[in-house]
Structure formats: structure tokens, C-alpha cells
Design a protein around this motif. Structure first.
Motif, mmCIF file in Angstrom:
data_model
loop_
_atom_site.group_PDB
_atom_site.id
_atom_site.type_symbol
_atom_site.label_atom_id
_atom_site.label_comp_id
_atom_site.label_asym_id
_atom_site.label_seq_id
_atom_site.Cartn_x
_atom_site.Cartn_y
_atom_site.Cartn_z
ATOM 1 N N ARG A 164 45.248 25.375 41.838
ATOM 2 C CA ARG A 164 44.188 25.915 40.986
ATOM 3 C C ARG A 164 44.673 27.221 40.363
ATOM 4 O O ARG A 164 45.646 27.819 40.814
ATOM 5 C CB ARG A 164 42.921 26.174 41.798
ATOM 6 C CG ARG A 164 42.409 24.981 42.592
ATOM 7 C CD ARG A 164 41.069 25.287 43.229
ATOM 8 N NE ARG A 164 40.619 24.227 44.123
ATOM 9 C CZ ARG A 164 39.407 24.132 44.625
ATOM 10 N NH1 ARG A 164 38.500 25.046 44.331
ATOM 11 N NH2 ARG A 164 39.079 23.137 45.441
ATOM 12 N N THR A 165 43.950 27.668 39.366
ATOM 13 C CA THR A 165 44.295 28.938 38.742
ATOM 14 C C THR A 165 43.843 30.084 39.642
ATOM 15 O O THR A 165 43.018 29.912 40.545
ATOM 16 C CB THR A 165 43.628 29.080 37.372
ATOM 17 O OG1 THR A 165 42.203 29.130 37.553
ATOM 18 C CG2 THR A 165 44.001 27.923 36.449
ATOM 19 N N LEU A 166 44.370 31.266 39.369
ATOM 20 C CA LEU A 166 43.999 32.451 40.136
ATOM 21 C C LEU A 166 42.496 32.681 40.079
ATOM 22 O O LEU A 166 41.856 32.943 41.100
ATOM 23 C CB LEU A 166 44.743 33.670 39.586
ATOM 24 C CG LEU A 166 44.370 35.028 40.181
ATOM 25 C CD1 LEU A 166 44.669 35.065 41.666
ATOM 26 C CD2 LEU A 166 45.116 36.149 39.460
ATOM 27 N N SER A 167 41.905 32.590 38.904
ATOM 28 C CA SER A 167 40.467 32.833 38.765
ATOM 29 C C SER A 167 39.647 31.784 39.511
ATOM 30 O O SER A 167 38.589 32.097 40.073
ATOM 31 C CB SER A 167 40.069 32.858 37.285
ATOM 32 O OG SER A 167 40.388 31.630 36.655
ATOM 33 N N GLU A 168 40.127 30.550 39.547
ATOM 34 C CA GLU A 168 39.416 29.496 40.281
ATOM 35 C C GLU A 168 39.436 29.769 41.782
ATOM 36 O O GLU A 168 38.414 29.612 42.468
ATOM 37 C CB GLU A 168 40.041 28.136 39.980
ATOM 38 C CG GLU A 168 39.722 27.615 38.586
ATOM 39 C CD GLU A 168 40.495 26.356 38.239
ATOM 40 O OE1 GLU A 168 40.085 25.657 37.293
ATOM 41 O OE2 GLU A 168 41.527 26.072 38.909
ATOM 42 N N TRP A 169 40.587 30.177 42.318
ATOM 43 C CA TRP A 169 40.658 30.487 43.749
ATOM 44 C C TRP A 169 39.816 31.717 44.075
ATOM 45 O O TRP A 169 39.131 31.758 45.104
ATOM 46 C CB TRP A 169 42.103 30.708 44.178
ATOM 47 C CG TRP A 169 42.898 29.460 44.394
ATOM 48 C CD1 TRP A 169 44.054 29.100 43.774
ATOM 49 C CD2 TRP A 169 42.598 28.394 45.308
ATOM 50 N NE1 TRP A 169 44.499 27.884 44.234
ATOM 51 C CE2 TRP A 169 43.622 27.424 45.185
ATOM 52 C CE3 TRP A 169 41.565 28.158 46.221
ATOM 53 C CZ2 TRP A 169 43.641 26.249 45.936
ATOM 54 C CZ3 TRP A 169 41.579 26.983 46.973
ATOM 55 C CH2 TRP A 169 42.605 26.045 46.825
ATOM 56 N N ALA A 226 37.135 32.749 42.628
ATOM 57 C CA ALA A 226 35.732 32.344 42.620
ATOM 58 C C ALA A 226 35.392 31.536 43.868
ATOM 59 O O ALA A 226 34.302 31.692 44.446
ATOM 60 C CB ALA A 226 35.432 31.532 41.357
ATOM 61 N N PHE A 227 36.326 30.704 44.321
ATOM 62 C CA PHE A 227 36.078 29.869 45.489
ATOM 63 C C PHE A 227 35.933 30.714 46.754
ATOM 64 O O PHE A 227 35.114 30.408 47.630
ATOM 65 C CB PHE A 227 37.206 28.855 45.663
ATOM 66 C CG PHE A 227 36.929 27.823 46.713
ATOM 67 C CD1 PHE A 227 36.233 26.667 46.392
ATOM 68 C CD2 PHE A 227 37.335 28.011 48.027
ATOM 69 C CE1 PHE A 227 35.943 25.718 47.373
ATOM 70 C CE2 PHE A 227 37.053 27.063 49.003
ATOM 71 C CZ PHE A 227 36.354 25.917 48.674
ATOM 72 N N PHE A 228 36.723 31.778 46.867
ATOM 73 C CA PHE A 228 36.720 32.603 48.081
ATOM 74 C C PHE A 228 35.804 33.825 47.962
ATOM 75 O O PHE A 228 35.934 34.777 48.732
ATOM 76 C CB PHE A 228 38.146 33.066 48.396
ATOM 77 C CG PHE A 228 39.081 31.953 48.795
ATOM 78 C CD1 PHE A 228 38.722 31.041 49.770
ATOM 79 C CD2 PHE A 228 40.322 31.819 48.193
ATOM 80 C CE1 PHE A 228 39.579 30.006 50.141
ATOM 81 C CE2 PHE A 228 41.188 30.798 48.552
ATOM 82 C CZ PHE A 228 40.821 29.885 49.530
ATOM 83 N N ILE A 229 34.872 33.800 47.033
ATOM 84 C CA ILE A 229 34.046 34.976 46.771
ATOM 85 C C ILE A 229 33.229 35.401 47.993
ATOM 86 O O ILE A 229 32.965 36.583 48.200
ATOM 87 C CB ILE A 229 33.116 34.721 45.551
ATOM 88 C CG1 ILE A 229 32.452 36.015 45.086
ATOM 89 C CG2 ILE A 229 32.083 33.657 45.876
ATOM 90 C CD1 ILE A 229 33.385 37.007 44.474
ATOM 91 N N ASN A 230 32.832 34.441 48.836
ATOM 92 C CA ASN A 230 32.022 34.763 50.023
ATOM 93 C C ASN A 230 32.801 34.582 51.323
ATOM 94 O O ASN A 230 32.218 34.325 52.379
ATOM 95 C CB ASN A 230 30.771 33.881 50.053
ATOM 96 C CG ASN A 230 29.836 34.156 48.886
ATOM 97 O OD1 ASN A 230 29.544 35.319 48.582
ATOM 98 N ND2 ASN A 230 29.377 33.110 48.219
ATOM 99 N N THR A 231 34.102 34.736 51.245
ATOM 100 C CA THR A 231 34.977 34.487 52.390
ATOM 101 C C THR A 231 35.625 35.776 52.880
ATOM 102 O O THR A 231 36.057 36.604 52.077
ATOM 103 C CB THR A 231 36.068 33.466 52.008
ATOM 104 O OG1 THR A 231 35.436 32.229 51.649
ATOM 105 C CG2 THR A 231 37.031 33.219 53.157
ATOM 106 N N SER A 232 35.692 35.937 54.195
ATOM 107 C CA SER A 232 36.341 37.108 54.804
ATOM 108 C C SER A 232 37.732 36.799 55.319
ATOM 109 O O SER A 232 38.595 37.676 55.354
ATOM 110 C CB SER A 232 35.488 37.646 55.958
ATOM 111 O OG SER A 232 34.210 38.022 55.511
#
Length: 437
Positions: free
Chosen positions: A375-380, A382-388
Motif C-alpha cells: 500500500r502507499t504510505l498514506s494508506e498505511w 490511515a490504516f494505523f491511525i488508531n494503533t499503538s
């Protein structure tokens, strides 16, 4: 005219060959120790490290990194121009501990030469006066791998906790280039410590006494992971804090959390009759946080050795924690419909909180292959936005066909696996300095 043209061609060809040879020589000297200029740097008390760089002289020459030099020597720790050695003071004295446990090893004298072995202090002699995250290596290895270094580095950069690696081995081997390079980069960094532990001594006086030398444990086909399952329970019961596997990348702060667990079972989001998100069938023991002697961790301590199954890989790990979670919540078992944040909460489960699955396990262990989707950088992002923290399931995917290697970003183009994106951002030193990641 033709002769002159041929002469010019030969001269140009000769100059190209000379240029390529010079470039190749410089490349080989620089690459093993290169930290990309774009790498984020930790702020704090500053000392300067001379670094090799292919950038021009008018660009960045120095990299700043945090230090925790002992007040006993009050000396600066500096690298030499080849980025291979570390010097404490003119007499090459040991780097020693201060009152805040900022040191990493008990004897750093040999780091100046990057040869021989360095002895680690015992974990059992320590007391921690700040929140901690523990990583454990229960094999006898005396080297640090690139993936382990990534977990440590990302935790130092992002967790806002004191980072502690606990190793069964009593020494680290400085003849290993990457281990030495990693230590000389982080040996003086505030917030990172590496200790040795005698597992049998750790278990003395507890319900696990005798486990590590028992025939059942020593004869188990899963001996190393079971040793790790036991060690993490003992360490967190004694000291309190976070535990995390060494194949995590920590991407956000973990500060301020207490008694938290998560599940790595969610593939698709499903909701119960109360419209609550079901967080999986059982909790994971790959990452968790407990205060010392929390009832859940004490339940696991009570039951581990007494009910030990050497033949079952997960029985003594996540399945044991799930049984203890049900116990502290007042149940015999917990159904998937009951595994929600609303049900597993401090008021109902003796202080324990179940987190949103995306916090620690954005991908389930059952669909972890998608971590290596491109995936693109922006896609990843966005995917990990709520991840620690992101788990990469190294042990459970070892025999799968998924290609878990992480190459340099230029190998992929615009679309890359998540590990490349996260490592480049959150553990750039480990990523760019390890030969195989």
C-alpha cells in the motif's frame, strides 16, 4: 579525425571506470553504518556523533542523540569518524549506573574496540521507579537481531516508557557487527536497559519454582516459547509494567495505561445483541500491561506450572490468560459476545480493561499475511491511525509462504509492505543498519 575521436571515447570510458571504482569504495565504507538523513531523531540532552554520510558537506554533518552519561565520569560519549567505536573517557572506564537506571550494561569497556563480550547486570538486582516495558529473549543467543533492535528502538522513540530487554544469556557478543553497532548507538540513550536473568532464580519462592529445570519443560517441543510464557508472567508479577514480544513495532505512546489486555482474533468486525463490538474469542499474551501482583497475573502464576502442558504451544500462554480473565470477571468462561470493552472493564474485572483490537492487533494472527500487502504510505498511515503497536507474528508465521523480508524502500516503489513503512519511520537505525531485516 577518426583517431582523435577514438582517443576521446577511450578517455571518457577510462574516467567513467575510475569514477565507478571510487564510488564503489566509498559506498562499501559508508553503507554498513549509514543512518538516513531523513530519520527522526530523539530530542533531549545533546551530544554530537560524527557520522559517515553520502550527503554533501554543506548538508547535515552531525546527528544528535540523547545521552545518559553517568555523573561519576561526567564525560561525553562520542563516536569516532568511522562510526565504529565509543569512548567513555581517557582511561576507558566502565559506564556505570546512576540512580535512575539509565545504563544499559554493567561493563562497557570493550565497546571502545567492539571486540570480545560484554557482561550484563542481573535483572534481579534492579528496582524500577518509572513505568517500564519489558522485552524478553529466552534463548541463549548473545547477539541482537535487526527485528529485536527495531522493537527496542521503536519503544524508546515512541512508548514514553523505560525500555528493558531481559536476556537469558549473561553476555552480549561484540564481535557481531550489528550488535556492536546497535549498542554503540544506544548504549548511552536515556530510557534503554539490557539485563540478564537466571530464570530458575527468578522463580524461587513462587509457584513456578522448579519449572525451568523440570523434565516436562526441558523436554517440551515448544521449550523456548514456553520458557518465555513463564518468564513474562514472573517478571510482570514481580515488577509490573508492559510486556511485548520482540516482533512488535511500537508506533505511539503507551504511557498512562494500567491492567490492559487485547485480542488478536478479530478478522471482521462483528457486534453482539447490544451493538457492542466483539473483540475476539480470547486475549493474547503477546502484549499486555499489569500492575505488580494484579489478580489476573497472579492467577496465571498460580496455574502455570500446576497445569502445564508441554505438548500444546498456546495452552500455557494466551489460553491460560483467557481462563484467568474469565475468573477475575466472575465467570467460568467468556463467550465471544461477552468479549467487549464494555463488559471487560475495571469495574467488572478487578481493574482489567480489554482494549480495542486495533490498538495492538490491527491484523489478526489468522490474516497477518495482509501486513505484507503493498500500500502507499498514506494508506498505511490511515490504516494505523488508531494503533499503538503492530505485531508481526514472527513465530506463528515462520513456516508460511508469506514473504516476511523487508527490503529497502527503493525496492518497492510507491506501494510497500507495512513493515518497511513502519521500520523506516519508527526504527530507522535498526532498519538501515541491519544486513537482513
Amino acid at each position: 579525425m577518426r583517431i582523435q575521436f577514438v582517443y576521446v571515447q577511450s578517455s571518457i570510458f577510462f574516467l567513467i571506470i575510475v569514477f565507478l571504482l571510487m564510488y564503489e569504495t566509498e559506498y562499501k565504507q559508508v553503507m554498513p553504518f549509514k543512518v538516513p538523513i531523513r530519520a527522526p531523531l530523539i530530542q533531549g540532552p545533546e551530544i554530537y556523533m560524527v557520522v559517515n554520510s553520502t550527503e554533501s558537506a554543506d548538508e547535515l554533518e552531525y546527528s544528535k542523540f540523547r545521552s545518559s552519561v553517568s555523573a561519576a565520569t561526567n564525560q561525553s560519549i562520542v563516536r569516532d569518524a568511522t562510526n565504529q567505536s565509543i569512548v567513555s573517557d581517557a582511561t576507558n572506564q566502565h559506564i556505570v549506573s546512576d540512580a535512575t537506571n539509565q545504563h544499559i550494561v554493567s561493563n562497557a569497556a570493550n565497546l571502545s574496540l567492539c571486540e570480545g563480550k560484554v557482561k550484563l547486570e542481573s535483572l534481579l538486582d534492579q528496582a524500577f521507579n518509572q513505568p517500564v516495558i519489558f522485552f524478553i529473549e529466552t534463548s541463549e543467543k548473545e547477539t541482537i537481531s535487526g527485528r529485536q533492535a527495531c522493537a527496542l528502538e521503536s519503544a524508546v522513540r515512541n512508548s514514553h516508557l523505560h525500555v528493558v530487554m531481559v536476556r537469558v544469556a549473561t553476555h552480549l557478543d561484540l564481535t557481531d557487527v550489528f550488535t556492536c553497532n546497535f549498542l554503540t548507538r544506544f548504549v548511552t540513550m536515556e530510557g534503554l536497559s539490557i539485563y540478564s536473568v537466571d530464570l530458575e532464580e527468578l522463580a524461587l519462592g513462587t509457584q513456578m519454582e522448579g519449572f525451568f529445570t523440570s523434565p516436562a519443560a526441558l523436554g517440551s517441543p515448544h521449550r523456548i516459547p514456553h520458557m518465555s510464557d513463564a518468564a513474562r508472567i514472573l517478571i510482570i508479577s514481580r515488577f509490573g509494567g508492559f510486556y511485548a514480544d520482540t516482533d512488535f513495532v511500537i508506533i505511539n505512546s503507551l504511557a498512562g495505561r494500567t491492567n490492559q489486555v487485547g485480542s488478536d482474533y478479530v478478522i471482521e468486525e462483528e457486534f453482539n445483541a447490544q451493538h457492542q463490538l466483539m473483540e475476539g474469542n480470547e486475549i493474547s499474551n503477546a502484549i499486555f500491561q499489569f500492575e505488580a501482583h494484579n489478580p489476573l497475573i497472579e492467577c496465571a502464576l498460580d496455574r502455570f506450572y500446576a497445569g502445564y502442558r508441554p505438548d500444546l504451544w498456546a495452552f500455557n500462554g494466551p489460553k491460560l490468560l483467557q481462563k484467568c480473565l474469565a475468573k477475575v470477571c466472575g465467570h467460568e468462561t467468556l463467550s465471544p459476545a461477552e468479549m467487549t470493552k464494555e463488559n471487560i472493564c475495571p469495574g467488572r474485572c478487578q481493574g482489567v480493561q480489554l482494549t480495542h483490537y486495533k490498538d495492538f492487533f490491527p491484523f489478526s494472527w489468522r490474516n497477518n499475511k495482509h501486513l505484507y500487502d503493498r500500500r502507499t504510505l498514506s494508506e498505511w498511515e490511515a490504516f494505523f491511525i488508531n494503533t499503538s503497536a503492530v505485531h508481526f507474528y514472527h513465530t506463528s508465521t515462520r513456516n508460511t509462504e508469506t514473504d516476511k523480508r523487508a527490503f529497502r524502500p527503493e525496492h518497492y516503489g510507491e506501494r510497500m509492505p507495512s513493515l518497511v513503512v513502519l521500520a523506516d519511520k519508527h526504527c530507522p537505525f535498526a532498519f538501515w543498519n541491519s544486513e537482513q531485516f
